[in-house]
Write a protein that holds these residues in place. Structure first.
Motif, mmCIF file in Angstrom:
data_model
loop_
_atom_site.group_PDB
_atom_site.id
_atom_site.type_symbol
_atom_site.label_atom_id
_atom_site.label_comp_id
_atom_site.label_asym_id
_atom_site.label_seq_id
_atom_site.Cartn_x
_atom_site.Cartn_y
_atom_site.Cartn_z
ATOM 1 N N LEU A 1 0.835 -1.206 0.000
ATOM 2 C CA LEU A 1 0.000 0.000 0.000
ATOM 3 C C LEU A 1 0.868 1.255 0.000
ATOM 4 C CD1 LEU A 1 -2.730 -1.048 2.596
ATOM 5 C CD2 LEU A 1 -2.898 -1.056 0.111
ATOM 6 N N ILE A 2 2.132 1.110 0.448
ATOM 7 C CA ILE A 2 3.057 2.247 0.432
ATOM 8 C C ILE A 2 3.882 2.146 -0.844
ATOM 9 C CG2 ILE A 2 4.861 3.457 1.710
ATOM 10 C CD1 ILE A 2 3.986 1.751 4.150
ATOM 11 N N PRO A 3 3.944 3.223 -1.657
ATOM 12 C CA PRO A 3 4.706 3.162 -2.917
ATOM 13 C C PRO A 3 6.170 2.823 -2.663
ATOM 14 C CG PRO A 3 3.379 5.152 -2.805
ATOM 15 C CD PRO A 3 3.300 4.523 -1.465
ATOM 16 N N SER A 4 6.785 2.102 -3.602
ATOM 17 C CA SER A 4 8.164 1.644 -3.418
ATOM 18 C C SER A 4 9.129 2.817 -3.280
ATOM 19 C CB SER A 4 8.578 0.742 -4.581
ATOM 20 O OG SER A 4 8.345 1.417 -5.796
ATOM 21 N N GLY A 5 8.808 3.944 -3.918
ATOM 22 C CA GLY A 5 9.674 5.123 -3.824
ATOM 23 C C GLY A 5 9.778 5.602 -2.384
ATOM 24 N N VAL A 6 8.643 5.608 -1.696
ATOM 25 C CA VAL A 6 8.622 6.070 -0.309
ATOM 26 C C VAL A 6 9.364 5.087 0.587
ATOM 27 C CG1 VAL A 6 7.121 6.633 1.653
ATOM 28 C CG2 VAL A 6 6.456 7.290 -0.670
ATOM 29 N N ARG A 7 9.239 3.795 0.264
ATOM 30 C CA ARG A 7 9.884 2.762 1.075
ATOM 31 C C ARG A 7 11.410 2.889 1.021
ATOM 32 N NH1 ARG A 7 7.509 -2.483 -1.048
ATOM 33 N NH2 ARG A 7 6.036 -1.202 -2.228
ATOM 34 N N GLY B 1 5.278 7.755 4.609
ATOM 35 C CA GLY B 1 4.812 6.371 4.418
ATOM 36 C C GLY B 1 3.593 6.079 5.268
ATOM 37 N N GLY B 2 3.635 6.540 6.492
ATOM 38 C CA GLY B 2 2.509 6.296 7.405
ATOM 39 C C GLY B 2 1.254 6.992 6.899
ATOM 40 N N TYR B 3 1.446 8.204 6.413
ATOM 41 C CA TYR B 3 0.313 8.982 5.925
ATOM 42 C C TYR B 3 -0.318 8.329 4.698
ATOM 43 C CZ TYR B 3 -2.280 12.960 4.068
ATOM 44 O OH TYR B 3 -3.243 13.762 3.576
ATOM 45 N N ILE B 4 0.560 7.934 3.759
ATOM 46 C CA ILE B 4 0.063 7.281 2.541
ATOM 47 C C ILE B 4 -0.585 5.951 2.878
ATOM 48 C CG2 ILE B 4 0.757 6.219 0.350
ATOM 49 C CD1 ILE B 4 2.831 8.408 0.059
ATOM 50 N N PHE B 5 0.033 5.240 3.820
ATOM 51 C CA PHE B 5 -0.530 3.948 4.216
ATOM 52 C C PHE B 5 -1.959 4.116 4.734
ATOM 53 C CE2 PHE B 5 -1.494 0.780 7.447
ATOM 54 C CZ PHE B 5 -1.303 -0.387 6.726
ATOM 55 N N LEU B 6 -2.123 5.144 5.537
ATOM 56 C CA LEU B 6 -3.448 5.401 6.113
ATOM 57 C C LEU B 6 -4.467 5.665 4.998
ATOM 58 C CD1 LEU B 6 -4.510 5.608 9.044
ATOM 59 C CD2 LEU B 6 -4.460 8.095 8.745
ATOM 60 N N GLU C 1 -4.245 4.890 1.769
ATOM 61 C CA GLU C 1 -4.429 3.714 0.915
ATOM 62 C C GLU C 1 -5.234 2.644 1.636
ATOM 63 O OE1 GLU C 1 -3.567 2.767 -2.226
ATOM 64 O OE2 GLU C 1 -3.053 4.841 -2.670
ATOM 65 N N PHE C 2 -4.986 2.506 2.921
ATOM 66 C CA PHE C 2 -5.698 1.492 3.703
ATOM 67 C C PHE C 2 -7.197 1.792 3.692
ATOM 68 C CE2 PHE C 2 -7.453 -0.196 7.635
ATOM 69 C CZ PHE C 2 -7.016 -1.508 7.574
ATOM 70 N N VAL C 3 -7.514 3.041 3.983
ATOM 71 C CA VAL C 3 -8.926 3.432 4.002
ATOM 72 C C VAL C 3 -9.528 3.276 2.604
ATOM 73 C CG1 VAL C 3 -10.511 5.369 4.320
ATOM 74 C CG2 VAL C 3 -8.678 4.968 5.973
ATOM 75 N N SER C 4 -8.757 3.719 1.604
ATOM 76 C CA SER C 4 -9.256 3.670 0.224
ATOM 77 C C SER C 4 -9.498 2.235 -0.221
ATOM 78 C CB SER C 4 -8.246 4.370 -0.690
ATOM 79 O OG SER C 4 -8.286 3.816 -1.974
ATOM 80 N N ARG D 1 -13.299 1.533 -1.580
ATOM 81 C CA ARG D 1 -13.553 0.734 -2.790
ATOM 82 C C ARG D 1 -14.880 -0.020 -2.732
ATOM 83 N NH1 ARG D 1 -7.851 -2.074 -4.622
ATOM 84 N NH2 ARG D 1 -6.888 -0.204 -5.478
ATOM 85 N N PRO D 2 -15.132 -0.834 -1.699
ATOM 86 C CA PRO D 2 -16.419 -1.549 -1.679
ATOM 87 C C PRO D 2 -17.599 -0.589 -1.558
ATOM 88 C CG PRO D 2 -15.223 -1.886 0.365
ATOM 89 C CD PRO D 2 -14.277 -1.222 -0.574
ATOM 90 N N LEU D 3 -17.389 0.493 -0.794
ATOM 91 C CA LEU D 3 -18.479 1.438 -0.599
ATOM 92 C C LEU D 3 -18.861 2.093 -1.924
ATOM 93 C CD1 LEU D 3 -20.150 2.622 1.755
ATOM 94 C CD2 LEU D 3 -18.616 4.597 1.683
ATOM 95 N N THR D 4 -17.839 2.536 -2.687
ATOM 96 C CA THR D 4 -18.152 3.206 -3.958
ATOM 97 C C THR D 4 -18.760 2.221 -4.954
ATOM 98 O OG1 THR D 4 -15.875 2.874 -4.640
ATOM 99 C CG2 THR D 4 -16.472 5.050 -3.797
ATOM 100 N N LEU D 5 -18.251 0.980 -4.943
ATOM 101 C CA LEU D 5 -18.840 -0.028 -5.834
ATOM 102 C C LEU D 5 -20.336 -0.162 -5.578
ATOM 103 C CD1 LEU D 5 -16.580 -3.216 -6.096
ATOM 104 C CD2 LEU D 5 -17.291 -1.699 -7.922
ATOM 105 N N ALA D 6 -20.689 -0.256 -4.278
ATOM 106 C CA ALA D 6 -22.090 -0.460 -3.916
ATOM 107 C C ALA D 6 -22.908 0.790 -4.206
ATOM 108 C CB ALA D 6 -22.185 -0.833 -2.437
ATOM 109 N N VAL D 7 -22.382 1.945 -3.808
ATOM 110 C CA VAL D 7 -23.170 3.173 -3.921
ATOM 111 C C VAL D 7 -23.335 3.588 -5.384
ATOM 112 C CG1 VAL D 7 -23.186 5.635 -3.400
ATOM 113 C CG2 VAL D 7 -22.628 3.987 -1.612
#
Lengths: 194, 292
Positions: B177-183, B194-199, B201-204, B209-215
Motif C-alpha cells: 500500500l506504500i509506494p516503493s519510492g517512499v519505502r 509512508g505512514g500517511y500514505i498507508f493510512l 491507501e488502507f482506508v481507500s 472501494r467496496p463502498l463506492t462499488l455499492a453506492v
C-alpha cells in the motif's frame, strides 16, 4: 420543497420520525438501508450463477471460441500457403509454356531448314537428271547423225562410182575409185564439220 | 383528485408513492407499511432478482449445451462448419463472454486474467440482466436496492482482498500500500510520509472501494428509476387536465420519458460494465500489488 427535490431524504426523514417509534434501522435509513432480506438472497443467487458459469457454461463457450479461433487461424494459414503454392505453380507453368513455345519454334525452324535443304537437293538432282537426259539425247542425236552421214557417204560414193563408171566405163581400177572417193569424202566431210 | 386546482399539488403524493414502491417490500404486498425488516421475507427485489438469475441460467445452459454438442459434432465428423455460431442467441452470449474474457485479459493480464473470467462474467451477466428487468414497469433490479449492491460489492471486496493477501502475503499486501519510492526514503520520511500514505491507501482499499462499488451501482439505478417515475407521474397528472397547456406539458413529458427510457437502457449496460471492470481493476491491483 426539499422533500420534492430529494425524495430519498424526504423518505428517510419521514422514516426517522416513525423509526423512533418502530425502532428499526430499516425505517431510519429508508431507501439506503442495506436490507438483509435482499443481501443474503443476492449472495445465494450470485453463488449459484457463479458455480454454473464456472463449472459448465464458460468452459464450454470459451473452448468453442478458442476452437473456432484456432480453426480460423489454421484456415487463414492454409489459404496463405495455398496461395503461395498456386503462385509458384503458375510461375512454373508460365516458364514451361515459354519453354514449350521456344521448343516448338525451334522444331518448326528445323523443319523449315530440312525442307529447304530437301528442296534444294531435289532441284539439284532434277537439274542433274535433266542435264543427263539432255546429254544422252545429244549423244544419241550425234550418233544418229554420224550414222546417217556415214550411210550417206556410202551411198554417195556408190552413186558417184556408179555415175563415174557409166561415164568413163571401166577405165578406173577399184583402187583408183577408192582414192577418188576418199578425197571427195574428205572435202565433203570438211564442209560438213562446219 | 384529478380535479385538483393545481396539478403540481398532486406531485408530492405521487413521489411518496414512487419512493414507497421502490423500497424493499414483500413481493405480494405492495401496500406494506414501510420497508421489510425481517431478513427472511421474500421481497419484490429478490423475486425479480431470481427471475434474472433464472433467465441467465437458462440462457447459459442452452447456449453452452449447444456449444458442447457442436464441438462434439465437429470433432466427430471433422466438419468445420459445426464450429460456426449456431444462431443469434449463441452469437450474443458468445459476444458477451468474449467481451468479459478480453476485459479480464486486458486488465488483469494474460497470465492471471483468464482465471477470473467466471467471476467477472457472473457479475456482468447477473447485473446486466437484472438491470434490464428493472426497466420493465413494475420490475426491480438487484442494483436498485442497497442490499443487493452491498452484497455484490462485498463479494468483489472479499475476492480482491483475498487475492491481495494470498499473492503478496499478509505483511506484503499491507507493505504494497506504500509506494516503493517512499519505502526507499530515509527513516523519518518513511514513517511520516509512508505512514500517511498507508493510512490513505488502507482506508481507500478496504473501505472506500467496496463502498463506492455499492453506492455507484445503486445510486445510478435508483436515480434512473426516480427520473422515469417522475416523468411518468408528470404524464399521468397532466394528461388528466383537458386543457391545451396540460396536454402540451403531458406530451413533452411523454417525449422525455421515452428519451430517458432509452438512456436508462444504456445506463443498465454501462453500470454492469463499470461494476465489472472496476472489480477487474481492483483484482489486478491485488495481483500485481508488490510490483508497484
Amino acid at each position: 420543497m426539499l422533500d420534492l427535490l430529494f425524495p430519498a431524504v424526504a423518505f428517510a426523514s419521514e422514516g426517522a420520525a416513525e423509526g423512533a417509534a418502530e425502532g428499526g434501522l430499516a425505517a431510519t435509513l429508508g431507501s439506503v438501508y442495506p436490507n438483509p432480506a435482499v443481501i443474503w438472497p443476492t449472495w445465494v443467487a450470485f453463488l449459484i450463477l457463479f458455480f454454473l458459469l464456472w463449472k459448465f457454461a464458460f468452459p464450454a463457450i470459451l473452448s468453442m471460441l478458442d476452437a473456432r479461433a484456432e480453426r480460423i487461424r489454421e484456415s487463414l494459414e492454409k489459404a496463405e500457403e495455398t496461395k503461395v503454392e498456386a503462385e509458384r505453380m503458375l510461375e512454373e507453368y508460365k516458364k514451361q509454356l515459354a519453354e514449350a513455345r521456344g521448343e516448338a519454334a525451334k522444331v518448326i525452324e528445323q523443319g523449315r531448314k530440312v525442307a529447304e535443304t530437301m528442296k534444294d537437293e531435289i532441284i539439284a538432282k532434277a537439274n542433274e537428271e535433266a542435264a543427263q537426259i539432255i546429254a544422252k539425247a545429244h549423244e544419241a542425236l550425234e550418233a544418229e547423225k554420224r550414222a546417217v552421214v556415214a550411210e550417206l557417204q556410202g551411198e554417195v560414193a556408190q552413186l558417184s562410182v556408179a555415175v563415174a563408171s557409166k561415164l568413163i566405163g571401166e577405165k578406173l581400177s577399184a583402187e583408183d575409185h577408192a582414192k577418188l572417193i576418199e578425197q571427195y569424202v574428205a572435202e565433203v566431210g570438211g564442209l560438213n564439220d562446219n | 383528485m384529478a380535479n385538483a386546482a393545481n396539478p403540481m399539488e398532486l406531485l408530492p403524493e405521487k413521489i411518496t408513492e414512487l419512493v414507497h414502491e421502490l423500497s424493499v417490500l414483500p413481493y405480494d404486498n405492495m401496500h406494506h407499511e414501510g420497508p421489510v425488516t425481517g431478513p427472511f421475507v421474500l421481497t419484490n427485489y429478490v423475486v425479480w432478482g431470481l427471475i434474472a438469475l433464472a433467465t441467465v441460467m437458462v440462457l447459459m445452459i442452452v447456449v453452452s449445451s449447444r456449444e458442447k454438442k457442436q464441438m462434439a459434432l465437429a470433432a466427430q465428423s471433422g466438419d468445420v462448419r459445426a464450429l460456426a455460431p449456431a444462431n443469434r442467441l449463441v452469437s450474443v452470449i458468445e459476444a458477451g463472454v468474449e467481451f468479459i474474457r478480453d476485459m479480464a485479459v486486458d486488465v488483469i493480464g494474460q497470465k492471471d486474467g483468464p482465471k477470473y473470467v467466471p467471476l467477472l462474467g457472473t457479475f456482468f451477466f447477473l447485473i446486466l440482466t437484472s438491470n434490464i428487468f428493472g426497466l420493465i414497469p413494475g420490475g426491480k433490479s438487484i442494483g436498485g436496492a442497497v442490499g443487493g449492491t452491498v452484497a455484490l460489492a462485498l463479494i468483489a471486496w472479499l475476492v480482491f482482498v483475498w487475492v491481495g493477501f494470498t499473492k503478496n502475503g499478509f505483511i506484503g499486501y499491507f507493505k504494497s500500500l506504500i509506494p516503493s519510492g517512499v519505502r526507499a526514503m530515509p527513516l523519518a520520511a518513511r514513517i511520516g510520509l509512508g505512514g500517511y500514505i498507508f493510512l490513505l491507501e488502507f482506508v481507500s482499499t478496504f473501505f472506500i472501494r467496496p463502498l463506492t462499488l455499492a453506492v455507484r451501482l445503486f445510486a445510478n439505478l435508483y436515480a434512473g428509476h426516480i427520473i422515469l417515475g417522475v416523468f411518468s407521474a408528470f404524464v399521468v397528472i397532466f394528461m388528466q387536465r383537458i386543457t391545451a397547456g396540460g396536454l402540451a406539458v403531458g406530451a413533452v413529458s411523454l417525449l422525455f420519458l421515452i428519451i430517458m427510457y432509452a438512456f436508462e437502457l444504456f445506463v443498465a449496460f454501462i453500470q454492469a460494465y463499470v461494476f465489472t471492470i472496476l472489480t477487474a481493476v481492483y483484482i489486478q491491483s491485488s495481483v500485481h500489488a508488490s510490483e508497484h
